[in-house]
Design a protein around this motif. Sequence first.
Motif, PDB file in Angstrom:
ATOM      1  N   SER A 125       5.639  24.495 -49.257  1.00 13.46           N
ATOM      2  CA  SER A 125       5.206  22.932 -49.659  1.00 13.46           C
ATOM      3  C   SER A 125       5.422  22.411 -50.717  1.00 13.46           C
ATOM      4  N   LYS A 175      -4.447  14.261 -52.001  1.00 17.44           N
ATOM      5  CA  LYS A 175      -3.635  15.306 -51.769  1.00 17.44           C
ATOM      6  C   LYS A 175      -2.978  15.111 -50.401  1.00 17.44           C
ATOM      7  N   THR A 214       4.142  21.427 -45.449  1.00 21.73           N
ATOM      8  CA  THR A 214       4.569  22.841 -44.966  1.00 21.73           C
ATOM      9  C   THR A 214       5.558  22.759 -43.792  1.00 21.73           C
ATOM     10  N   THR A 273       3.536  19.104 -52.988  1.00 23.93           N
ATOM     11  CA  THR A 273       2.119  17.726 -52.637  1.00 23.93           C
ATOM     12  C   THR A 273       2.675  16.700 -53.259  1.00 23.93           C
ATOM     13  N   THR A 318      -0.356  17.441 -48.115  1.00 26.43           N
ATOM     14  CA  THR A 318       0.519  18.419 -48.308  1.00 26.43           C
ATOM     15  C   THR A 318       1.444  18.654 -47.371  1.00 26.43           C
TER      16      THR A 318
END
Length: 83
Positions: free
Chosen positions: A75, A65, A69, A77, A67
């Motif tokens: 955020s 994954k 932010t 994913t 991510t």
Amino acid sequence: VGPPAQSVKFVESTVTIKEGDKTTLKAVLKPGTTVETGKYKSEDKEIAVVTSSGTVTALKTGEVKITITIASGASDTCTIIVE
């Protein structure tokens, strides 16, 4: 200077790439006038690494994954599947 971003969303929630290949993830930050950029992070750097501009390099077969932010704490994913 634009307003701070309020939300972030990846264009795709899952991306499949081959081992050794690269792909650049696209994320939409809102409002569209923001100059903010998100920070990217890979949950497993042995499978794939990601640059500050969202370019993912697939290192070995697996699933990881990524991510993104933003400063507000929002955020999203994206799952990278490496074949």
